[in-house]
Write a protein that holds these residues in place. Sequence first.
Motif, PDB file in Angstrom:
ATOM      1  N   TYR A 299      39.027  26.282  40.567  1.00  0.00           N
ATOM      2  CA  TYR A 299      39.973  26.563  41.643  1.00  0.00           C
ATOM      3  C   TYR A 299      39.651  27.906  42.288  1.00  0.00           C
ATOM      4  O   TYR A 299      39.211  28.839  41.623  1.00  0.00           O
ATOM      5  CB  TYR A 299      41.406  26.647  41.101  1.00  0.00           C
ATOM      6  CG  TYR A 299      42.027  25.341  40.705  1.00  0.00           C
ATOM      7  CD1 TYR A 299      42.534  24.474  41.661  1.00  0.00           C
ATOM      8  CD2 TYR A 299      42.134  24.990  39.352  1.00  0.00           C
ATOM      9  CE1 TYR A 299      43.139  23.274  41.288  1.00  0.00           C
ATOM     10  CE2 TYR A 299      42.732  23.801  38.972  1.00  0.00           C
ATOM     11  CZ  TYR A 299      43.226  22.943  39.946  1.00  0.00           C
ATOM     12  OH  TYR A 299      43.819  21.761  39.575  1.00  0.00           O
TER      13      TYR A 299
ATOM     14  N   LYS B 199      44.309  27.412  45.895  1.00  0.00           N
ATOM     15  CA  LYS B 199      44.109  27.163  47.322  1.00  0.00           C
ATOM     16  C   LYS B 199      44.052  25.670  47.648  1.00  0.00           C
ATOM     17  O   LYS B 199      43.399  24.890  46.953  1.00  0.00           O
ATOM     18  CB  LYS B 199      42.819  27.858  47.768  1.00  0.00           C
ATOM     19  CG  LYS B 199      42.591  27.853  49.280  1.00  0.00           C
ATOM     20  CD  LYS B 199      41.339  28.647  49.629  1.00  0.00           C
ATOM     21  CE  LYS B 199      41.042  28.615  51.121  1.00  0.00           C
ATOM     22  NZ  LYS B 199      39.804  29.347  51.446  1.00  0.00           N
ATOM     23  N   PHE B 200      44.752  25.288  48.712  1.00  0.00           N
ATOM     24  CA  PHE B 200      44.739  23.919  49.227  1.00  0.00           C
ATOM     25  C   PHE B 200      43.471  23.643  50.031  1.00  0.00           C
ATOM     26  O   PHE B 200      42.831  22.613  49.881  1.00  0.00           O
ATOM     27  CB  PHE B 200      45.915  23.720  50.200  1.00  0.00           C
ATOM     28  CG  PHE B 200      47.250  23.421  49.579  1.00  0.00           C
ATOM     29  CD1 PHE B 200      47.997  22.350  50.037  1.00  0.00           C
ATOM     30  CD2 PHE B 200      47.788  24.215  48.590  1.00  0.00           C
ATOM     31  CE1 PHE B 200      49.248  22.070  49.522  1.00  0.00           C
ATOM     32  CE2 PHE B 200      49.034  23.954  48.070  1.00  0.00           C
ATOM     33  CZ  PHE B 200      49.773  22.879  48.535  1.00  0.00           C
ATOM     34  N   GLN B 201      43.195  24.543  50.978  1.00  0.00           N
ATOM     35  CA  GLN B 201      42.251  24.290  52.063  1.00  0.00           C
ATOM     36  C   GLN B 201      40.831  24.611  51.604  1.00  0.00           C
ATOM     37  O   GLN B 201      40.267  25.634  51.961  1.00  0.00           O
ATOM     38  CB  GLN B 201      42.630  25.140  53.283  1.00  0.00           C
ATOM     39  CG  GLN B 201      41.948  24.779  54.578  1.00  0.00           C
ATOM     40  CD  GLN B 201      42.490  23.514  55.211  1.00  0.00           C
ATOM     41  OE1 GLN B 201      43.566  23.053  54.846  1.00  0.00           O
ATOM     42  NE2 GLN B 201      41.758  22.946  56.137  1.00  0.00           N
TER      43      GLN B 201
ATOM     44  N   THR C  18      41.589  21.524  44.114  1.00  0.00           N
ATOM     45  CA  THR C  18      42.486  22.056  45.139  1.00  0.00           C
ATOM     46  C   THR C  18      43.932  22.023  44.673  1.00  0.00           C
ATOM     47  O   THR C  18      44.343  21.127  43.921  1.00  0.00           O
ATOM     48  CB  THR C  18      42.358  21.282  46.460  1.00  0.00           C
ATOM     49  OG1 THR C  18      42.562  19.892  46.226  1.00  0.00           O
ATOM     50  CG2 THR C  18      40.997  21.499  47.079  1.00  0.00           C
TER      51      THR C  18
ATOM     52  N   ASN D 268      48.176  21.861  44.947  1.00  0.00           N
ATOM     53  CA  ASN D 268      49.055  20.847  45.534  1.00  0.00           C
ATOM     54  C   ASN D 268      50.495  21.314  45.674  1.00  0.00           C
ATOM     55  O   ASN D 268      51.388  20.512  45.927  1.00  0.00           O
ATOM     56  CB  ASN D 268      49.007  19.547  44.714  1.00  0.00           C
ATOM     57  CG  ASN D 268      49.408  19.764  43.262  1.00  0.00           C
ATOM     58  OD1 ASN D 268      49.950  20.807  42.909  1.00  0.00           O
ATOM     59  ND2 ASN D 268      49.137  18.791  42.424  1.00  0.00           N
ATOM     60  N   THR D 269      50.725  22.624  45.522  1.00  0.00           N
ATOM     61  CA  THR D 269      52.079  23.129  45.661  1.00  0.00           C
ATOM     62  C   THR D 269      52.053  24.618  45.985  1.00  0.00           C
ATOM     63  O   THR D 269      51.014  25.263  45.856  1.00  0.00           O
ATOM     64  CB  THR D 269      52.904  22.885  44.378  1.00  0.00           C
ATOM     65  OG1 THR D 269      54.273  23.173  44.628  1.00  0.00           O
ATOM     66  CG2 THR D 269      52.424  23.767  43.235  1.00  0.00           C
TER      67      THR D 269
ATOM     68  N   ASP E 229      44.560  28.298  53.954  1.00  0.00           N
ATOM     69  CA  ASP E 229      45.880  27.707  53.697  1.00  0.00           C
ATOM     70  C   ASP E 229      46.869  28.047  54.806  1.00  0.00           C
ATOM     71  O   ASP E 229      47.817  27.300  55.062  1.00  0.00           O
ATOM     72  CB  ASP E 229      46.464  28.227  52.373  1.00  0.00           C
ATOM     73  CG  ASP E 229      45.814  27.626  51.150  1.00  0.00           C
ATOM     74  OD1 ASP E 229      45.074  26.633  51.283  1.00  0.00           O
ATOM     75  OD2 ASP E 229      46.047  28.166  50.050  1.00  0.00           O
TER      76      ASP E 229
ATOM     77  N   ASN F  53      47.213  25.195  57.151  1.00  0.00           N
ATOM     78  CA  ASN F  53      47.386  23.882  56.538  1.00  0.00           C
ATOM     79  C   ASN F  53      48.828  23.392  56.725  1.00  0.00           C
ATOM     80  O   ASN F  53      49.779  24.092  56.383  1.00  0.00           O
ATOM     81  CB  ASN F  53      47.027  23.986  55.046  1.00  0.00           C
ATOM     82  CG  ASN F  53      47.062  22.650  54.338  1.00  0.00           C
ATOM     83  OD1 ASN F  53      48.111  22.048  54.200  1.00  0.00           O
ATOM     84  ND2 ASN F  53      45.910  22.212  53.869  1.00  0.00           N
TER      85      ASN F  53
ATOM     86  N   ARG G 248      50.490  20.981  55.243  1.00  0.00           N
ATOM     87  CA  ARG G 248      51.212  20.753  53.978  1.00  0.00           C
ATOM     88  C   ARG G 248      51.752  22.075  53.435  1.00  0.00           C
ATOM     89  O   ARG G 248      52.868  22.129  52.907  1.00  0.00           O
ATOM     90  CB  ARG G 248      50.287  20.102  52.949  1.00  0.00           C
ATOM     91  CG  ARG G 248      49.964  18.648  53.232  1.00  0.00           C
ATOM     92  CD  ARG G 248      48.934  18.130  52.258  1.00  0.00           C
ATOM     93  NE  ARG G 248      49.424  18.194  50.886  1.00  0.00           N
ATOM     94  CZ  ARG G 248      48.626  18.344  49.823  1.00  0.00           C
ATOM     95  NH1 ARG G 248      47.326  18.484  49.974  1.00  0.00           N
ATOM     96  NH2 ARG G 248      49.140  18.378  48.611  1.00  0.00           N
ATOM     97  N   ILE G 249      50.952  23.130  53.560  1.00  0.00           N
ATOM     98  CA  ILE G 249      51.384  24.448  53.107  1.00  0.00           C
ATOM     99  C   ILE G 249      52.646  24.868  53.846  1.00  0.00           C
ATOM    100  O   ILE G 249      53.604  25.376  53.254  1.00  0.00           O
ATOM    101  CB  ILE G 249      50.275  25.499  53.348  1.00  0.00           C
ATOM    102  CG1 ILE G 249      49.168  25.358  52.307  1.00  0.00           C
ATOM    103  CG2 ILE G 249      50.836  26.917  53.329  1.00  0.00           C
ATOM    104  CD1 ILE G 249      49.450  26.000  50.985  1.00  0.00           C
TER     105      ILE G 249
ATOM    106  N   TRP H  59      55.647  23.219  52.393  1.00  0.00           N
ATOM    107  CA  TRP H  59      56.001  23.784  51.096  1.00  0.00           C
ATOM    108  C   TRP H  59      56.673  25.145  51.247  1.00  0.00           C
ATOM    109  O   TRP H  59      57.671  25.430  50.591  1.00  0.00           O
ATOM    110  CB  TRP H  59      54.759  23.916  50.211  1.00  0.00           C
ATOM    111  CG  TRP H  59      54.440  22.689  49.426  1.00  0.00           C
ATOM    112  CD1 TRP H  59      53.423  21.805  49.649  1.00  0.00           C
ATOM    113  CD2 TRP H  59      55.144  22.195  48.287  1.00  0.00           C
ATOM    114  NE1 TRP H  59      53.451  20.796  48.721  1.00  0.00           N
ATOM    115  CE2 TRP H  59      54.490  21.008  47.860  1.00  0.00           C
ATOM    116  CE3 TRP H  59      56.257  22.631  47.581  1.00  0.00           C
ATOM    117  CZ2 TRP H  59      54.925  20.264  46.769  1.00  0.00           C
ATOM    118  CZ3 TRP H  59      56.690  21.891  46.486  1.00  0.00           C
ATOM    119  CH2 TRP H  59      56.028  20.723  46.087  1.00  0.00           C
TER     120      TRP H  59
END
Length: 223
Positions: free
Chosen positions: A89, A107-109, A116, A118-119, A137, A140, A142-143, A146
């Motif tokens: 990660y 990190k998501f991105q 990666t 997920n929260t 991120d 992003n 999704r970020i 959240w």
Amino acid sequence: MKVALIPMRVEVGNFETNWREFERRFNEALMDEPDFVVFPEYCLTGFEEWDFSGAGLYDEILGRVTQLAREAGVYVVFGLLEPYKNCVYNSALLIGRNGEVLLKHRKFQEPMKFCTGNTVRTARTEFGKAAIIICGDLYNKRIAKWVRRKRPDFIFVPMEYSPDYGEPNEEDVGAMAERVKLLGAKTFVVNSHPPGGAWAFDGNGKLRASSKGAQDLVVEIEP
């Protein structure tokens, strides 16, 4: 609440050189009596596709940084590569004044070959709820969902904006501001050097302070 953002020079694969720079910049920042000292993305190892060897230093890095935080009695935010099972990660940690790990963000991105996240999580401090996201991120979707759900009071964004793109310009900073506005929280961004730079935004996406190159940015805000 006083935040010191440190656009640290990072040499890829040179841990001991990076550590000396980290420690020097950390000690210099303490002269401003900050509550938080914030460093860039994977700042103690750098990263070059696809060399994940820096992840093997995770425990060593964690031990050294937690000791610094504990001895100085400050919060420290910084990025590092985190090994997990058969992958790695791109992570960032918030270390508390007593040296404990209060928060970890993965990190998501990221492109393939990384694990990666997920929260988004938050941690309580005496100044309110803190969150961390990393570099891309910030852009992003999704970020953003959240973050709005978790409603942090402030967000730290360790970054490594490639020197190949040149120094972040007005358009780049404007794009950051638009994303911060969507998140709705005070946001502190710090990039590795080169090209460096640091930025502090209010919850409406207004730029409150910035620095260029390797110059520290120290910002004092009402929590």
